[in-house]
Design a protein around this motif. Structure first.
Motif, PDB file in Angstrom:
ATOM      1  N   ILE A  74     -28.323 -28.823 -32.453  1.00  0.00           N
ATOM      2  CA  ILE A  74     -28.018 -29.762 -31.706  1.00  0.00           C
ATOM      3  C   ILE A  74     -27.319 -29.466 -29.808  1.00  0.00           C
ATOM      4  N   LEU A  75     -27.191 -28.200 -30.151  1.00  0.00           N
ATOM      5  CA  LEU A  75     -26.667 -27.826 -28.634  1.00  0.00           C
ATOM      6  C   LEU A  75     -28.374 -26.794 -27.736  1.00  0.00           C
ATOM      7  N   ALA A  76     -28.528 -26.124 -28.796  1.00  0.00           N
ATOM      8  CA  ALA A  76     -29.818 -26.149 -28.064  1.00  0.00           C
ATOM      9  C   ALA A  76     -30.447 -26.836 -27.663  1.00  0.00           C
ATOM     10  N   ARG A  77     -31.163 -27.766 -28.517  1.00  0.00           N
ATOM     11  CA  ARG A  77     -32.486 -28.970 -28.308  1.00  0.00           C
ATOM     12  C   ARG A  77     -31.222 -29.553 -26.958  1.00  0.00           C
ATOM     13  N   ARG A  78     -30.063 -29.531 -27.186  1.00  0.00           N
ATOM     14  CA  ARG A  78     -29.988 -30.738 -25.478  1.00  0.00           C
ATOM     15  C   ARG A  78     -30.130 -29.809 -24.656  1.00  0.00           C
ATOM     16  N   LEU A  79     -29.987 -28.793 -24.728  1.00  0.00           N
ATOM     17  CA  LEU A  79     -30.588 -27.964 -23.172  1.00  0.00           C
ATOM     18  C   LEU A  79     -31.298 -27.976 -23.337  1.00  0.00           C
TER      19      LEU A  79
END
Length: 97
Positions: free
Chosen positions: A48-53
């Motif tokens: 989730i964090l990688a997609r947001r970044l």
């Protein structure tokens, strides 16, 4: 998934998974099920964090074009057919005249 997302997921997995494992150990929970649960929660959070970044990086990049960001299929590699094919390189005979 874009390659940028995969690289960011590998980087953020260490940051996200670490606190789950430390919290489990601080609560006195030791064992493989606890570690596997922490790894599962960490990998989910890292994705989730990688997609947001990735979206944030692309949003702030003025040279990014959304039309060129589509996934491309793999190219089929065909062997080259030359009628005038040279002989194979033989290093034993290369310098001999």
């Amino acid at each position: 998934m874009n390659p940028l997302t995969l690289v960011l997921a590998m980087l953020t997995a260490t940051v996200v998974t670490g606190p789950f494992i430390v919290a489990a150990f601080a609560l006195g929970l030791y064992g493989w099920p606890t570690i596997l649960l922490a790894l599962a929660l960490g990998s989910f959070g890292a994705a989730i964090l990688a997609r947001r970044l990735e979206h944030e990086i692309k949003r702030q990049d003025p040279a990014w074009d959304e039309l060129r960001d589509c996934a491309r299929p793999f190219a089929v590699v065909r062997p080259r057919v030359d009628d005038t094919r040279a002989e194979r390189f033989d290093p034993r005979r290369h310098w001999r005249h």
